[in-house]
Design a protein around this motif. Structure first.
Motif, PDB file in Angstrom:
ATOM      1  N   GLY A 155      62.341   6.199 -49.478  1.00  0.00           N
ATOM      2  CA  GLY A 155      63.426   6.113 -50.601  1.00  0.00           C
ATOM      3  C   GLY A 155      63.096   5.437 -51.806  1.00  0.00           C
ATOM      4  O   GLY A 155      61.792   5.375 -52.212  1.00  0.00           O
ATOM      5  N   ALA A 156      63.933   4.851 -52.530  1.00  0.00           N
ATOM      6  CA  ALA A 156      63.856   4.193 -54.001  1.00  0.00           C
ATOM      7  C   ALA A 156      62.778   3.197 -53.919  1.00  0.00           C
ATOM      8  O   ALA A 156      61.945   2.996 -54.714  1.00  0.00           O
ATOM      9  CB  ALA A 156      65.098   3.677 -54.542  1.00  0.00           C
ATOM     10  N   ASP A 157      62.888   2.198 -52.780  1.00  0.00           N
ATOM     11  CA  ASP A 157      62.075   1.268 -52.856  1.00  0.00           C
ATOM     12  C   ASP A 157      60.484   1.646 -52.775  1.00  0.00           C
ATOM     13  O   ASP A 157      59.625   1.011 -53.531  1.00  0.00           O
ATOM     14  CB  ASP A 157      62.187   0.278 -51.741  1.00  0.00           C
ATOM     15  CG  ASP A 157      63.706  -0.472 -51.804  1.00  0.00           C
ATOM     16  OD1 ASP A 157      64.225  -0.332 -52.802  1.00  0.00           O
ATOM     17  OD2 ASP A 157      64.172  -1.036 -50.970  1.00  0.00           O
ATOM     18  N   THR A 232      65.587  -6.037 -53.565  1.00  0.00           N
ATOM     19  CA  THR A 232      64.636  -6.177 -52.543  1.00  0.00           C
ATOM     20  C   THR A 232      63.592  -7.240 -52.838  1.00  0.00           C
ATOM     21  O   THR A 232      62.984  -7.985 -52.037  1.00  0.00           O
ATOM     22  CB  THR A 232      64.037  -4.688 -52.639  1.00  0.00           C
ATOM     23  OG1 THR A 232      65.046  -3.765 -51.930  1.00  0.00           O
ATOM     24  CG2 THR A 232      62.891  -4.703 -51.440  1.00  0.00           C
ATOM     25  N   ILE A 233      63.214  -7.014 -54.081  1.00  0.00           N
ATOM     26  CA  ILE A 233      62.027  -8.111 -54.859  1.00  0.00           C
ATOM     27  C   ILE A 233      62.479  -9.387 -54.875  1.00  0.00           C
ATOM     28  O   ILE A 233      61.711 -10.453 -54.152  1.00  0.00           O
ATOM     29  CB  ILE A 233      61.611  -7.712 -55.886  1.00  0.00           C
ATOM     30  CG1 ILE A 233      60.878  -6.193 -56.091  1.00  0.00           C
ATOM     31  CG2 ILE A 233      60.679  -8.716 -56.397  1.00  0.00           C
ATOM     32  CD1 ILE A 233      60.454  -5.828 -57.094  1.00  0.00           C
ATOM     33  N   GLU A 234      63.760  -9.766 -55.161  1.00  0.00           N
ATOM     34  CA  GLU A 234      64.320 -10.757 -55.119  1.00  0.00           C
ATOM     35  C   GLU A 234      64.535 -11.617 -53.652  1.00  0.00           C
ATOM     36  O   GLU A 234      64.204 -12.763 -53.482  1.00  0.00           O
ATOM     37  CB  GLU A 234      65.411 -11.293 -55.750  1.00  0.00           C
ATOM     38  CG  GLU A 234      65.225 -10.924 -57.442  1.00  0.00           C
ATOM     39  CD  GLU A 234      66.635 -10.661 -58.030  1.00  0.00           C
ATOM     40  OE1 GLU A 234      67.610 -10.356 -57.774  1.00  0.00           O
ATOM     41  OE2 GLU A 234      66.444 -10.651 -59.375  1.00  0.00           O
ATOM     42  N   THR A 235      64.782 -10.709 -52.816  1.00  0.00           N
ATOM     43  CA  THR A 235      65.144 -11.096 -51.415  1.00  0.00           C
ATOM     44  C   THR A 235      63.751 -11.824 -50.655  1.00  0.00           C
ATOM     45  O   THR A 235      63.924 -12.574 -49.870  1.00  0.00           O
ATOM     46  CB  THR A 235      65.561  -9.873 -50.594  1.00  0.00           C
ATOM     47  OG1 THR A 235      66.780  -9.591 -50.880  1.00  0.00           O
ATOM     48  CG2 THR A 235      65.856 -10.175 -49.153  1.00  0.00           C
ATOM     49  N   ALA A 236      62.563 -11.071 -51.119  1.00  0.00           N
ATOM     50  CA  ALA A 236      61.354 -11.698 -50.861  1.00  0.00           C
ATOM     51  C   ALA A 236      61.012 -12.985 -51.590  1.00  0.00           C
ATOM     52  O   ALA A 236      59.904 -13.567 -51.102  1.00  0.00           O
ATOM     53  CB  ALA A 236      60.223 -10.700 -51.101  1.00  0.00           C
ATOM     54  N   GLY A 237      61.774 -13.443 -52.387  1.00  0.00           N
ATOM     55  CA  GLY A 237      61.747 -14.815 -52.764  1.00  0.00           C
ATOM     56  C   GLY A 237      61.203 -14.874 -54.400  1.00  0.00           C
ATOM     57  O   GLY A 237      60.820 -15.826 -54.779  1.00  0.00           O
TER      58      GLY A 237
END
Length: 302
Positions: A155-157, A232-237
């Motif tokens: 998908g998009a990610d 998604t990137i922000e969830t990874a910190g």
């Protein structure tokens, strides 16, 4: 997946991390900056100084690159890259080395020569790989094909991140200056000497959302997909990227640093540039010595 499939894929994962990390600071050329090119350098007007560097660097098509990347995590470490890079068209002839290159896999190569020409990347996996791959030591990766496959599967990610890898292989240092110019807090750190050259040091932070919005690699994503990727990137910190650049008296970048904090730790990328305009010609390895990564993955059911 067999051992002969796993070894080169471990190296691919490490190389992908390098390329994606470095591509964090890649973006589009910034419009409306040309009128500032003749203004004062240094602390008086850092935006004007960076705009001048952007214009000068935009006219250059090749450089010698020395990159060092520190990868966090239990299988992380330091990876170095040295060689010649060209853009428009994208060319690469570099050697990568470091304990982290093999992703912790036993028997993985500690040094890899990497070529890029005609939107295809070739990695010399060494004699051990040749022994396991019927004498074929060069692994080929069609960047456009890999990006398309990732998009279908993830998908998009996945398509966005694969697009970033593709875009970074044609990276132009001017694009790094362009995205730094989008920072809301550009600072002039001061005059410093880098690799024997007198430079002016600038820095700024760029939010993840703005980085994705400005990066050409994500042009194929909708606004909703960009927001999802940013989340998604922000969830990874990772919420912001800290970008630093050292500009010479000739308005060319001598050094670029990118620092990213994530849940695994801090990832740092340092790229030293020299010999702008150096001759760069890359010839693909012989077909009989090459195996295709996409075909290998399909055969392994990956």
């Amino acid at each position: 997946m067999t051992l002969r499939t796993r070894r080169p894929l471990a190296a691919v994962a490490a190389v992908s991390a390098v390329l994606l990390g470095a591509s964090a600071c890649q973006g589009e050329e910034t419009a409306g900056r040309t009128d500032a090119a003749s203004q004062a350098k240094g602390g008086a007007n850092p935006e004007a100084a960076l705009a001048a560097a952007f214009e000068k660097t935009s006219d250059v098509k090749t450089a010698h690159v020395e990159m060092t990347m520190t990868v966090p995590g239990p299988q992380g470490g330091e990876i170095t890259m040295s060689g010649v890079q060209g853009w428009d068209p994208g060319l690469l002839d570099v050697t990568m080395s470091g304990a982290a290159l093999g992703g912790g896999q036993p028997g993985a190569p500690q040094e890899i020569r990497m070529l890029m020409v005609d939107q295809a990347m070739y990695m010399d996996m060494g004699k051990a790989a040749a022994a396991e791959m019927d004498g074929k030591r060069w692994m080929k990766m069609d960047l456009a094909e890999l990006a398309g496959s990732a998009g279908k599967q993830g998908g998009a990610d996945a398509s966005g991140l694969s697009g970033a890898m593709n875009e970074n292989m044609n990276q132009n240092p001017a694009e790094s200056l362009a995205i730094l110019l989008e920072s809301p807090n550009i600072q002039h750190v001061g005059a410093e000497k880098v690799n024997g050259l007198e430079t002016e040091h600038y820095k700024g932070t760029v939010p993840v959302a703005e980085m994705i919005e400005s990066n050409k690699a994500f042009d194929n994503l909708t606004e909703a997909e960009r927001e999802k990727l940013a989340t998604t990137i922000e969830t990874a910190g990772v919420s912001t990227y800290e970008i630093e650049v050292w500009v010479t008296e000739d308005d060319l970048p001598a050094r670029m640093d990118v620092v990213m904090d994530s849940s695994l730790g801090e990832m740092e990328v340092r790229m030293d540039l020299s010999e702008f305009g150096t001759k760069a010609e890359v010839t693909p390895p012989p077909a009989e010595e090459t195996f295709d990564l996409a075909e290998m993955m399909a055969g392994a059911g990956a």
